[in-house]
Structures are given as C-alpha cells and as structure tokens.
Design an enzyme around this catalytic site. Structure first.
Site, PDB file in Angstrom:
ATOM      1  N   LYS A 161      -7.550  24.944  12.014  1.00  0.00           N
ATOM      2  CA  LYS A 161      -6.961  23.781  11.046  1.00  0.00           C
ATOM      3  C   LYS A 161      -5.261  24.018  11.206  1.00  0.00           C
ATOM      4  CE  LYS A 161      -8.024  21.621   6.909  1.00  0.00           C
ATOM      5  NZ  LYS A 161      -6.806  21.042   6.734  1.00  0.00           N
ATOM      6  N   LYS A 195       8.793 -12.973  -2.344  1.00  0.00           N
ATOM      7  CA  LYS A 195       9.941 -13.440  -1.142  1.00  0.00           C
ATOM      8  C   LYS A 195       9.819 -14.388  -0.312  1.00  0.00           C
ATOM      9  CE  LYS A 195      10.423  -9.070  -0.232  1.00  0.00           C
ATOM     10  NZ  LYS A 195      10.943  -7.706   0.426  1.00  0.00           N
ATOM     11  N   GLY A 196       8.651 -14.244   0.209  1.00  0.00           N
ATOM     12  CA  GLY A 196       8.173 -14.983   1.390  1.00  0.00           C
ATOM     13  C   GLY A 196       7.207 -15.874   1.288  1.00  0.00           C
ATOM     14  N   ASP A 233      -1.409  22.844  10.099  1.00  0.00           N
ATOM     15  CA  ASP A 233      -0.773  22.305   9.071  1.00  0.00           C
ATOM     16  C   ASP A 233       0.341  21.621   9.130  1.00  0.00           C
ATOM     17  OD1 ASP A 233      -0.429  22.622   6.179  1.00  0.00           O
ATOM     18  OD2 ASP A 233       0.539  24.484   6.406  1.00  0.00           O
ATOM     19  N   ARG A 240       2.007 -13.277 -10.130  1.00  0.00           N
ATOM     20  CA  ARG A 240       2.761 -12.247  -9.663  1.00  0.00           C
ATOM     21  C   ARG A 240       3.283 -11.560 -10.970  1.00  0.00           C
ATOM     22  NH1 ARG A 240       3.199  -9.815  -4.487  1.00  0.00           N
ATOM     23  NH2 ARG A 240       3.536 -11.230  -3.136  1.00  0.00           N
ATOM     24  N   LEU A 268       4.931 -13.720   5.943  1.00  0.00           N
ATOM     25  CA  LEU A 268       6.493 -13.856   6.223  1.00  0.00           C
ATOM     26  C   LEU A 268       7.118 -13.245   5.276  1.00  0.00           C
ATOM     27  CD1 LEU A 268       4.870 -15.971   8.092  1.00  0.00           C
ATOM     28  CD2 LEU A 268       6.782 -17.497   7.956  1.00  0.00           C
ATOM     29  N   GLN A 306      -2.001  -7.315   7.823  1.00  0.00           N
ATOM     30  CA  GLN A 306      -2.794  -7.790   6.717  1.00  0.00           C
ATOM     31  C   GLN A 306      -4.367  -7.988   6.993  1.00  0.00           C
ATOM     32  OE1 GLN A 306      -0.830  -9.359   3.196  1.00  0.00           O
ATOM     33  NE2 GLN A 306       0.978  -8.516   4.061  1.00  0.00           N
TER      34      GLN A 306
END
Length: 653
Positions: free
Chosen positions: A368, A175-176, A370, A244, A138, A230
């Site tokens: 190929k 943060k979450g 680009d 952290r 979150l 995730q």
C-alpha cells in the site's frame, strides 16, 4: 417573527425567522426567498424532476460561511422524496424535489442554490445513469465579459442545430452562461459527456484564441472555457431558476437567443425573473417534460406571504421567442478519440476489512503506497493522469509526460492503454513519503518521483477490467513498454499468507498491504471486500477550519484546527502542530489568508483559550494527518501533518 406555518400542496410547513436578511446588500429577507421559490415552482420543477439535489446553504445569510449539503439532513419532512446513491466509499441519501412544498422546505433551511446532475433517476438503473439533456458551462476567463460568452453560446447553438438538437441559454447568475440541449433519447452519462466534449473541442479548435476546452486555469486567460465535464454522472450544475448565494439575489435565468445577440447582456435578479415569467412564460418550456402539480389552497389564516412582498418594478414588455438564426460556419465535431467507457473509469477502492487468515492461493498481496492514486490513460499517444475524484493531474506532474512516448509497438505505432497506479515521492531510504510528495515544489532538494503500476484495465480495444485479477496481472507483467523508463515501476507482490505480507511491509517501512482476490474483476469506482487494505499506522483526511498563530508572532502558523464535515459545519477533531517544515507553514499561510472568515466553522464548543486566539477560515482545504489513536472525546491523539490532499474536496470525506 418567531414561527409561522404555510400549507403548500397539502403539506403544512413550519417557517422560522422569516424576517432574517439573507442578502444584506439588497435587504432581501427569507420570506422573499420563500415567496420566490413558491412563485417560480411551476417553471422550475420540470428541470429538477427525478434528479437528486445537492444544496448550498447560507443559514446566516450570504455574507457568512456557506456549506454544501448532499445527504438529507435531520428533521427533513417525511413527505420529501429520497434517492440513495452508492458512492465509492459510502451511501448517500439525497432529497428529490417534486413539488412546491419541497422548494419551500429548502428555502426554510436557507438552501439558496440547488444543484442537480443531467441524468434522471427514472431513466437510470443500478448500472447506468442516463441523461435526457446535456449542458455546456461557459466560464469566462480573466478580463472576459458576458458578451463574449454570449457569442460563444450562439456558436454552440448553431453547431447543435446542425445535428438536430434544440438548445436553450441560461445566464448563470454568477459569471457565465449555461447552454442546455435536449437529447432525442436518453443516453448514458458517459456518452452525453463525450458529446459535450466534442462540441467544446470543436469550438476550441475553430477559435483557439478566444475559446478553450482545457480544464487548466492557466489556459483561460482572455478565453471562454467551455466546461463539458458537468455531464459526468458525479457532477452537478446549478439548476435553472435557482437563486445564487452571491451579494445580490441573482438567478440562473433562462434567456432568449435574441437577448444573447444584443450587446450589454447582464445577469438577472429574482424580481426580474418573476416579472419575465408573468409576461413571457417559461423560456425553457421545450427543455424538460412538464410534471403534474398537486395543487392545494394556501391557508390564509396560517400565513399570507403576500403581506410581506415588496412592491416590484415591472420591466416593460415580454421577450419574444426568436426564430432560429442561420447556422454559422462551425466545423463538425471530431470523432471522439476515447471510448465513453474509458472516460467513465474510476479507480477501485479497498475496504477496511481484516486480512487475517487470508492465504495466497486465493489472494494476492501488494504494497500500500503513500502517494496520489491515479488512472493512467495513454490514448493516441497522449498521457492523461486522472485522480480518484476525476481530477486531471497532467499539469501537476510534468515529469511524467514523457511516459506516453514509451507506449509504442516495435513498428512505431501508438498503443492505447489504461493503467492503475500510484504517484509517489521517495525519501532517502527509497520509501514512499506523502509529505515529500506534497512539498516537492517548495524545496530545492531532489524528490525522486515514481509511477508505481499495479493493474491494467484496457489495452488496444480490449476491456480488461472485466477479467479476473490474475489475468490482468499476467498481462501487466508482460508489457514491454515501460521497461526502460526509470520513472515507472511494477512493484513485486508480497508473499503470503496475510500476516507474513503485513510483517514484510512493516519491516520495509511501507504504509501497509492491499489484499486482492485473484479471481475478482476490477471493481470500477467502487469499494469492495474483494480488495482489502491493512495499514501499519492510522491516518485520517480532515478539513482545515482555522489555525492558531505561533507564539510571539502573527506571521507563522502555530497549529491547525481541523475537523470533519457534518450537517451544519465541521465536527472538531483537534489541533495539528507537528510534522510541518518551515516551507509547509509559509505555503499554508499563503493559501489560508484569502479564506479568512469571522465566524467559527466548527459546530462543537471549542476550549476558550483556543477559540479566542484562533483565526477561522472557510473550510475548503482537505489535509492528510497521521495520529496514534482516538481520545475518549473523539479527538485525535498525537496528530502529525502529512500534507494537503489536492485530489479531494470536503464533500468527498
């Protein structure tokens, strides 16, 4: 303190610079980080067990440059377990944390953040990664507080409880909030990701003004973004109990659901987490199976970390485990519109093997191109463009959004299809030009876009990627859906043999040739010798580590200093000073300004005139550079700028 040793789990670990301050704001030193990971080991290890660990390291402390590290570094103790992952273009040997000794070794090398996937090694095989849990991250948008995240987490808990999945909240220390759910039985990561996306989508539909499940940052203002991605096999999440690398030693801290229901929720420091463990135990005890701890007495004669510990204030009382609250009225998650197998598809990659002597009876020869490689998914009438790394490109190329309107049958019903192709910008000669593609938003001049399609992987329930190339090509050429769309082309094949195809591509100004074995299936997400690439010039993807201002002015970049990621930073490859437009330089200066750092990110000794005038930047931006060849010192000879690689991160190189 120059060097000490600590015996943990029967292993003697050399510890250096224990008085080094890693968190200047709180004065937290390395020995306190070692102490934290020692004391938290019993609770943390079950959530790391049998998972490869990606680390984020701060050798100079959190106010200096950090770097992600995947592969085991030189000097890793031989008792640290390892696991090899075959990536699309390389093999990476990851460490696996099994004991407190492993955690102490990680603390010694200043690996403050430990990131792990949701799948487990012992549940997986060479084909399938299997997860025993899901995680929903979150992430609060601008002006959204932690209390709002907590409210969304409680809604997630109720939804998961409705389907019989126990859940556990963790404040992320940043943060979450991370919400974990334990699965009743291991499932493929594609399925775990699909379940997480269902949950996120259901809540976003029920609360469109406060919740979003869309990746685009423009959708996050005033909302909580539920990151369901995730759970992918290639993604990792900060492990529970990990520190952290922020200004203070915040922790990804397990919480009780009662805490989330109270206003004023905040993140917790390492000292607070240790106190809570002493009084309340592991609040995540139901998420992961316990792992055996190989105990060995600490040799006090070697070093006693206790003598260095600071006096810690205790928070009063333990947080009791709550009984489940009544379920909130949240709609049941919708049936996923996309099969998990389709979500897991990634572009195949060609090997740098020679094509000399290949004949066109066994091989097909394509140009190929680009540009930006993408998988084109049109499911239920909605277009999604997915890069090689899994990044969504939908919002980057709004011109292509109308393509989905063409994927319909004669009776008007939608066709579900997945294609492989390349997004290119054409120059005045009608040739794909990567520099034009990356600069198209910084110039008023028209830059015609094309989506060049060269493979079809899925069509209305049929898994075509398992079919040989010749079958897929026949189906691709027979598709009627895009024949009237000027933005879409299916380029013709080049006639063989290989030397003739290469000569034709060179004469047309193309990047090169890709040779594909006609009888080979599509190698999903892998680099294989069944696909071989031949380039007409050299190019390399590099990371920007700094720049030198132009002569006589600090307002313009004179040259970029570039390198490739290595264990402790970047290996210097040289300076790139040509190939830019004025608009390129202005845009680069804007992007690099907030990334300025005081320390050189290169591990090499750089010439003093260059180093003394350089502006160093955090190595986050990947760029594409053309060059003639390599010098004897391993630097680029005559490099020229081609553009930023928005689809890649430094860890991808």
């Amino acid at each position: 303190m120059a060097r000490s040793e600590l015996d943990v789990d029967g292993h003697r670990i050399a510890l250096t610079n224990l008085d080094k301050v890693l968190y200047p704001q709180t004065g937290t030193r390395k020995f306190e980080v070692v102490d934290y990971y020692l004391r938290v080991a019993d609770a943390m290890l079950p959530h790391l067990a049998s998972r490869p660990v990606t680390r984020k390291r701060w050798p100079g402390g959190v106010d200096s440059a950090a770097f992600f590290e995947k592969a085991v570094p030189a000097g890793v103790p031989d008792w640290v377990a390892r696991f090899t992952i075959e990536h699309a273009d390389r093999r990476t040997v990851y460490p696996v944390v099994r004991s407190a000794a492993d955690l102490v070794w990680l603390a010694q090398v200043a690996a403050l953040e430990l990131h792990v996937p949701q799948w487990r090694i012992d549940l997986s095989d060479d084909t399938d990664r299997r997860a025993d849990r899901i995680v929903l991250d979150l992430d609060p948008g601008p002006d959204v507080g932690l209390d709002r995240c907590a409210s969304v987490a409680l809604d997630i808990r109720a939804l998961l409880a409705d389907v019989g999945l126990p859940s556990f909240p963790v404040t992320s220390g940043s943060k979450g909030i991370h919400v974990y759910a334990r699965l009743a039985a291991p499932v493929r990561t594609e399925s775990a990701r699909a379940v997480a996306k269902q949950v996120a989508t259901a809540l976003a539909q029920a609360n469109p003004t406060t919740v979003t499940a869309v990746m685009a940052k423009t959708e996050r203002a005033g909302r909580v973004f539920i990151d369901w991605s995730q759970n992918s096999a290639a993604k990792t999440t900060l492990a529970p109990y990990s520190l952290r690398g922020r200004d203070r030693p915040w922790v990804a801290a397990p919480r009780s659901w009662d805490e989330l229901a109270d206003p004023g929720l905040r993140h917790l420091l390492a000292t607070e987490v240790l106190d809570r463990l002493d009084t309340a135990g592991d609040l995540l005890a139901g998420l992961s199976d316990r792992v055996p701890r190989v105990a060995a007495p600490i040799d006090d004669a070697v070093i006693d970390l206790g003598e260095y510990r600071k006096t810690r204030g205790r928070r009063p009382g333990a947080v009791a485990r709550p009984s489940p609250p009544p379920a909130r009225p949240v709609p049941a998650p919708p049936v996923p519109a996309v099969m998990p197998d389709l979500i897991a598809l990634r572009p195949a990659l060609a090997a740098d093997d020679p094509i000399d002597g290949l004949s066109d009876d066994e091989w097909a020869f394509e140009g190929k191109w680009d540009g930006f490689r993408v998988l084109v998914r049109i499911i239920g009438g909605r277009l999604q463009l997915v890069s090689r790394s899994g990044t969504a490109f939908d919002t980057d190329f709004p011109e292509l959004s109308a393509i989905a309107e063409h994927a319909v049958r004669a009776d008007g019903t939608a066709v579900d299809i997945v294609l492989d192709g390349e997004i290119v910008a054409l120059n005045d000669a009608g040739v794909a030009d990567f520099a034009l593609l990356t600069s198209r938003r910084r110039t008023a001049a028209p830059r015609p876009l094309r989506l060049l399609l060269f493979d079809v992987l899925y069509l209305d329930g049929v898994r075509l990627w398992e079919q040989p190339w010749r079958v897929r090509r026949e189906i691709l050429e027979s598709l009627p859906y895009f024949r009237t769309e000027p933005l879409v082309e299916i380029p013709d094949l080049l006639s063989g043999p290989a030397d003739h195809a290469a000569a034709t591509a060179r004469a047309r100004g193309w990047e090169g040739v890709v040779a594909k074995r006609r009888d080979a299936p599509y190698p999903v997400g892998r680099r294989t010798s069944d696909w071989r690439k031949h380039k007409n010039w050299n190019d390399v993807e590099v990371v920007i580590g700094g720049y030198r201002p132009g002569r006589g002015s600090d307002s313009r970049i004179g040259s970029l200093l570039v390198g490739l990621p290595v264990e402790r930073g970047l290996r210097y490859l040289g300076r790139v000073g040509t190939g830019f437009t004025d608009a390129d330089l202005d845009a680069l200066l804007d992007e690099l300004a907030p990334l300025r750092i005081s320390r050189c990110p290169f591990v090499d000794d750089i010439d003093r005139p260059v180093a003394t005038s350089a502006v160093w930047v955090l190595p986050k931006l990947v760029a594409d550079v053309a060059f003639m060849n390599w010098t004897s010192t391993g630097h680029l000879r005559h490099p020229s700028w081609r553009g930023l690689r928005r689809d890649k991160l430094p860890g991808d190189l």
